[in-house]
Design an enzyme around this catalytic site. Structure first.
Site, PDB file in Angstrom:
ATOM      1  N   HIS A  84     -11.049   4.352 -25.536  1.00 15.93           N
ATOM      2  CA  HIS A  84      -9.656   4.139 -25.153  1.00 15.93           C
ATOM      3  C   HIS A  84      -9.192   5.190 -24.148  1.00 15.93           C
ATOM      4  O   HIS A  84      -8.361   4.907 -23.289  1.00 15.93           O
ATOM      5  CB  HIS A  84      -8.756   4.146 -26.390  1.00 15.93           C
ATOM      6  CG  HIS A  84      -8.692   2.812 -27.065  1.00 15.93           C
ATOM      7  ND1 HIS A  84      -7.584   2.001 -27.023  1.00 15.93           N
ATOM      8  CD2 HIS A  84      -9.622   2.132 -27.788  1.00 15.93           C
ATOM      9  CE1 HIS A  84      -7.822   0.883 -27.693  1.00 15.93           C
ATOM     10  NE2 HIS A  84      -9.055   0.943 -28.176  1.00 15.93           N
ATOM     11  N   ASP A  85      -9.709   6.399 -24.247  1.00 11.58           N
ATOM     12  CA  ASP A  85      -9.343   7.421 -23.286  1.00 11.58           C
ATOM     13  C   ASP A  85      -9.918   7.096 -21.912  1.00 11.58           C
ATOM     14  O   ASP A  85      -9.195   7.033 -20.919  1.00 11.58           O
ATOM     15  CB  ASP A  85      -9.843   8.791 -23.749  1.00 11.58           C
ATOM     16  CG  ASP A  85      -9.389   9.915 -22.824  1.00 11.58           C
ATOM     17  OD1 ASP A  85      -8.189   9.928 -22.455  1.00 11.58           O
ATOM     18  OD2 ASP A  85     -10.215  10.763 -22.463  1.00 11.58           O
ATOM     19  N   VAL A  88      -8.488   3.969 -19.721  1.00  5.97           N
ATOM     20  CA  VAL A  88      -7.121   3.897 -19.189  1.00  5.97           C
ATOM     21  C   VAL A  88      -7.066   4.543 -17.805  1.00  5.97           C
ATOM     22  O   VAL A  88      -7.061   3.857 -16.795  1.00  5.97           O
ATOM     23  CB  VAL A  88      -6.114   4.557 -20.158  1.00  5.97           C
ATOM     24  CG1 VAL A  88      -4.700   4.515 -19.588  1.00  5.97           C
ATOM     25  CG2 VAL A  88      -6.131   3.817 -21.494  1.00  5.97           C
ATOM     26  N   GLY A  90      -9.272   7.191 -17.046  1.00  5.84           N
ATOM     27  CA  GLY A  90     -10.492   7.980 -16.938  1.00  5.84           C
ATOM     28  C   GLY A  90     -10.614   8.922 -18.124  1.00  5.84           C
ATOM     29  O   GLY A  90      -9.709   9.042 -18.957  1.00  5.84           O
ATOM     30  N   SER A  94      -6.014  11.950 -21.790  1.00  3.94           N
ATOM     31  CA  SER A  94      -4.622  11.505 -21.738  1.00  3.94           C
ATOM     32  C   SER A  94      -4.219  10.807 -23.030  1.00  3.94           C
ATOM     33  O   SER A  94      -3.046  10.825 -23.424  1.00  3.94           O
ATOM     34  CB  SER A  94      -4.395  10.575 -20.543  1.00  3.94           C
ATOM     35  OG  SER A  94      -5.267   9.464 -20.583  1.00  3.94           O
ATOM     36  N   THR A 258     -25.445  -4.813 -41.412  1.00  6.39           N
ATOM     37  CA  THR A 258     -25.845  -3.396 -41.533  1.00  6.39           C
ATOM     38  C   THR A 258     -24.714  -2.530 -40.997  1.00  6.39           C
ATOM     39  O   THR A 258     -24.826  -1.914 -39.940  1.00  6.39           O
ATOM     40  CB  THR A 258     -27.150  -3.121 -40.745  1.00  6.39           C
ATOM     41  OG1 THR A 258     -26.963  -3.481 -39.362  1.00  6.39           O
ATOM     42  CG2 THR A 258     -28.319  -3.897 -41.309  1.00  6.39           C
ATOM     43  N   ASP A 263     -27.960   0.072 -35.119  1.00  2.34           N
ATOM     44  CA  ASP A 263     -29.132  -0.724 -34.769  1.00  2.34           C
ATOM     45  C   ASP A 263     -28.714  -1.897 -33.892  1.00  2.34           C
ATOM     46  O   ASP A 263     -27.592  -1.940 -33.388  1.00  2.34           O
ATOM     47  CB  ASP A 263     -29.845  -1.204 -36.043  1.00  2.34           C
ATOM     48  CG  ASP A 263     -28.916  -2.021 -36.957  1.00  2.34           C
ATOM     49  OD1 ASP A 263     -27.835  -2.455 -36.489  1.00  2.34           O
ATOM     50  OD2 ASP A 263     -29.265  -2.218 -38.130  1.00  2.34           O
TER      51      ASP A 263
END
Length: 342
Positions: A84-85, A88, A90, A94, A258, A263
């Site tokens: 998520h950082d 947005v 880069g 932020s 799993t 995996d």
């Protein structure tokens, strides 16, 4: 025949494009090989903290291990927080800024977790190396540590990022949601400098972690306003999801087979129409991504693990701010800019 060709391509990318062994902490790196992996103009370095904060990665690793021991779900949460950082503006931390109108306060960010762990690492870092280590570097390192401790691959992180001074909730819409189509996802990934292989591989992070049922209830109970279930979901799996997701606040594993193992089962599930999110299952339907899903499902899990390391090493370099960029800083507290009163 098609599978053999695709698999050969994946194998070629993994073993030719990836010059570093996917080992654990403390293994020797070949500096000459890894230099070519990072853009020369972003001023990041694999050795950035060797002299100024030599225990940087050890501190991060220790803290992540402490927190995930008591709450294993924080491992996948850290990886999601990084996505998520970076997705947005880069990889600039932020998402960690906490003030009115920030990304963190956006409704789309309300299920993000791991902030307290990052704050704890930063507090410890300020004791050992005051004013030297950015929150963006901490988040990049912590997400790798969490992934590795979950049995995922190791990848080399270059450091030297600066932290953003700004954060806007309106920018969060750039983050790919669980309801986007493949064309929209590819456009977003290409804007990051990533490609279709990176899209399929990084989606494989859903081999661990959970989704809130609120993100899939429309798919289960009112698909395309039909008051029915998405017909592309395996019927038995749909029944299972409906039993698990009676309330939006409940959670369901993204890989039900799993769920705590890093995996390639995620891709096997997709082949069986057992993708939890719409965007997951769309990977099987689209001709640009389906052959890669099939290849990762039918090849040894190590192929996926290696390629995941390659794609992550690319992702953590997206949109970084460096020392030469005056818009950045090294925050003293990850949730607050040094220069802006809130």
């Amino acid at each position: 025949m098609k599978l053999a060709v695709v698999s050969a391509v994946v194998l070629f990318v993994v073993f030719v494009a990836w010059p570093v062994s996917a080992g654990g902490y403390g293994h020797e790196e070949d500096d000459d090989d890894t230099k070519s992996w990072f853009p020369l103009d972003n001023l990041l370095s694999l050795n950035y903290y060797d002299k100024s904060c030599p225990n940087f990665e050890k501190i991060v690793d220790t803290k992540v291990r402490e927190w995930t021991k008591s709450d294993p779900s924080l491992g996948p949460a850290l990886l999601r927080l990084l996505f998520h950082d970076c997705g947005v503006t880069g990889c600039d931390a932020s998402v960690l800024l906490d003030h009115e109108g920030s990304e963190r306060r956006s409704p789309a960010s309300k299920t993000l977790r791991g902030f307290e762990l990052i704050d704890d690492i930063k507090s410890e870092m300020e004791k050992a190396c005051p004013k030297l280590v950015s929150c963006a570097d901490i988040l990049a390192s912590a997400s790798r540590s969490a992934t590795y401790q979950l049995g995922g691959p190791y990848w080399p992180n270059a450091y030297g990022r600066r932290d953003s001074k700004t954060s806007y909730a309106r920018d969060v819409e750039k983050v790919p949601s669980g309801r986007r189509d493949i064309t929209g996802l590819l456009e977003t990934f290409q804007s990051y400098g990533l490609n279709v292989l990176d899209l399929v591989v990084l989606s494989g992070a859903h081999t661990i972690g959970k989704a809130y049922c609120g993100t899939i209830q429309s798919r289960l109970y009112n698909f395309n306003a039909t008051h029915g279930t998405d017909p592309s979901i395996d019927k038995k799996f749909a029944d299972y999801l409906r039993r698990k997701c009676r309330w939006a606040s409940e959670t369901v594993y993204l890989d039900v087979e799993t769920p705590v193992k890093f995996d390639n089962q995620y891709y096997i599930n997709l082949q069986k129409n057992m993708g939890v999110l719409t965007t997951d299952q769309e990977l099987v339907k689209d001709p640009r991504t389906a052959p890669l899903v099939k290849a990762f499902a039918e090849q040894p899990a190590q192929i996926f693990r290696h390629q995941f390391a390659v794609s992550m090493a690319k992702l953590v370099n997206v949109g970084v701010i460096t020392a030469e960029d005056r818009t950045g800083e090294i925050r003293r507290v990850c949730s607050k800019s040094n220069s802006k009163p809130y």
